[in-house]
Write a protein that holds these residues in place. Structure first.
Motif, PDB file in Angstrom:
ATOM      1  N   ASP A  90      -5.212   8.170   5.154  1.00 38.53           N
ATOM      2  CA  ASP A  90      -4.911   7.257   3.977  1.00 38.53           C
ATOM      3  C   ASP A  90      -4.374   6.056   4.330  1.00 38.53           C
ATOM      4  N   SER A  91      -4.088   5.786   5.547  1.00 42.21           N
ATOM      5  CA  SER A  91      -3.524   4.536   6.027  1.00 42.21           C
ATOM      6  C   SER A  91      -4.616   3.273   6.451  1.00 42.21           C
ATOM      7  N   ARG A  92      -5.664   3.935   6.750  1.00 41.46           N
ATOM      8  CA  ARG A  92      -6.990   2.955   6.763  1.00 41.46           C
ATOM      9  C   ARG A  92      -7.273   1.883   5.507  1.00 41.46           C
ATOM     10  N   PRO A  93      -7.470   0.598   5.755  1.00 43.18           N
ATOM     11  CA  PRO A  93      -7.682  -0.060   4.825  1.00 43.18           C
ATOM     12  C   PRO A  93      -8.645   0.073   3.724  1.00 43.18           C
ATOM     13  N   HIS A  94      -9.989   0.659   4.004  1.00 46.04           N
ATOM     14  CA  HIS A  94     -10.796   0.974   2.844  1.00 46.04           C
ATOM     15  C   HIS A  94     -10.163   2.259   2.038  1.00 46.04           C
ATOM     16  N   VAL A 221      -3.736  -5.402  -8.180  1.00 45.78           N
ATOM     17  CA  VAL A 221      -4.239  -5.110  -7.154  1.00 45.78           C
ATOM     18  C   VAL A 221      -4.058  -6.320  -5.991  1.00 45.78           C
ATOM     19  N   GLU A 222      -3.640  -7.382  -6.510  1.00 48.48           N
ATOM     20  CA  GLU A 222      -3.287  -8.527  -5.532  1.00 48.48           C
ATOM     21  C   GLU A 222      -1.903  -8.349  -4.828  1.00 48.48           C
ATOM     22  N   PHE A 223      -1.022  -7.939  -5.788  1.00 51.59           N
ATOM     23  CA  PHE A 223       0.258  -7.776  -5.408  1.00 51.59           C
ATOM     24  C   PHE A 223       0.292  -6.560  -4.108  1.00 51.59           C
ATOM     25  N   SER A 224      -0.595  -5.482  -4.659  1.00 49.20           N
ATOM     26  CA  SER A 224      -0.479  -4.227  -3.717  1.00 49.20           C
ATOM     27  C   SER A 224      -1.112  -4.880  -2.332  1.00 49.20           C
ATOM     28  N   LEU A 231       3.473  -5.896   4.968  1.00 52.68           N
ATOM     29  CA  LEU A 231       3.899  -4.525   6.114  1.00 52.68           C
ATOM     30  C   LEU A 231       3.242  -4.655   7.522  1.00 52.68           C
ATOM     31  N   THR A 232       1.886  -4.993   7.422  1.00 52.25           N
ATOM     32  CA  THR A 232       0.979  -5.088   8.597  1.00 52.25           C
ATOM     33  C   THR A 232       1.598  -5.999   9.451  1.00 52.25           C
ATOM     34  N   PHE A 237       4.910  -7.762  14.331  1.00 54.12           N
ATOM     35  CA  PHE A 237       6.154  -8.446  14.782  1.00 54.12           C
ATOM     36  C   PHE A 237       6.986  -7.311  15.437  1.00 54.12           C
ATOM     37  N   SER A 238       7.262  -6.034  15.077  1.00 52.80           N
ATOM     38  CA  SER A 238       7.839  -5.197  15.657  1.00 52.80           C
ATOM     39  C   SER A 238       7.304  -4.566  16.928  1.00 52.80           C
TER      40      SER A 238
END
Length: 321
Positions: A90-94, A221-224, A231-232, A237-238
């Motif tokens: 579920d974390s994959r971009p598409h 959609v833009e905001f999401s 987050l990416t 950065f982490s």
């Protein structure tokens, strides 16, 4: 997936593997640059619903823990891969974009399909869909005559609510069954552009209320997408911060009076990984002689080895390599 390297092979033949360090499936340049021959590794496919959604890789330096990874540890990796398969899938971009498509489709029912298209500088365009249309239809939207390119190039929203307008502007879409189309540009970031398309198989009049609804959904959609990109970046950065902590091993080596060449090698290896460089060259300066020791300590791959030989004096910089 069409390649011959080890990752492609595991995706096509999903099973846990502990390949030999010199396995011919390793891509040779990467194998040399990152010294993979010194590592013992295990590869475990991450599978959900019969589909490989990732590959889990783990290992250690052979000199420290041996040449082979214990099968009990491989079994633990398999357990972790199964436990987190849903999260990874579920974390994959598409997959993320497809969830957004479904949300928009539910809100604008009874539309036939929703597609979201994103294009980031230097990367391949990405498209996702929800609804009845095929993947070939979705790919055609970003073609030379499709509605996506004008939007990601700065074009205005397009509201085609009459079937003859769809047929005139996009005959391929009309032939596939589209009779009304709302196409909205997405402003995602300075390096990322996008488009939201809402497709109807029957004529749909876009009144002021529906236009406003679709615009608000486009803003959502833009905001999401922006949040996901943020987050990416935090994750990267982490990762970089963790890589910085590897310099602690250099401090430890200095405290332990390790040989200088070993310390320099650790520094070079650190910057090779942390900066994702192709080659790191580290020269030891000898103040009593006012010159640099050659050959230098290197990490990565030297393109022209002969360029690294010779005498270097103070104030000289060599860029031949």
């Amino acid at each position: 997936v069409n390649g011959m390297d080890i990752m492609a092979d595991i995706v096509k033949n999903p099973r846990a593997q502990t390949p030999d360090p010199d396995d011919p499936r390793f891509e040779r340049k990467t194998w040399r640059v990152f010294k993979h021959g010194l590592l013992a590794r295990a590869y475990v496919p991450v599978v959900r619903g019969g589909e490989v959604v990732g590959v889990l890789q783990a290992g250690w330096e052979r000199a420290h823990k041996g040449d082979q990874i214990d099968q009990k540890l491989v079994g633990e990796l398999c357990r972790l891969a199964a436990e987190y398969a849903d999260t990874i899938a579920d974390s994959r971009p598409h997959a993320f974009l497809e969830r957004l498509c479904r949300i928009v489709m539910d809100a604008v029912s009874p539309c036939a399909a929703v597609t979201i298209h994103t294009c980031q500088d230097g990367q391949q365009p990405m498209a996702a869909r929800a609804g009845t249309y095929s993947s070939a239809y979705v790919m055609s939207l970003a073609g030379a005559d499709g509605p996506v390119n004008p939007l990601i190039s700065g074009g205005a929203a397009n509201w085609l609510d009459v079937a003859t307008s769809v047929r005139h502007h996009y005959p391929g879409l009309y032939q596939a069954g589209c009779r009304s189309l709302a196409a909205i540009p997405l402003s995602i970031g300075p390096e990322t552009r996008g488009a939201l398309l809402v497709h109807f198989t029957v004529e749909q009049r876009f009144g002021n209320w529906m236009k406003e609804q679709i615009r608000l959904l486009a803003q959502g959609v833009e905001f999401s997408v922006q949040n996901r990109m943020l987050l990416t970046r935090f994750a990267l950065f982490s990762s970089s911060a963790w890589m910085q902590s590897r310099l602690k091993t250099v401090e430890d080596a200095l405290v332990a009076n390790a040989p200088l060449q070993e310390v320099l090698q650790r520094v070079a290896d650190h910057f090779l990984y942390n900066l994702e460089a192709d080659l790191v060259t580290l020269y030891e300066y000898r103040p009593e002689r006012h010159d640099f020791r050659v050959p230098p300590v290197t990490a990565g791959e030297i393109v022209v080895e002969a360029a690294m030989k010779g005498t270097i004096q103070t104030g000289n910089l060599l860029w031949d390599c």
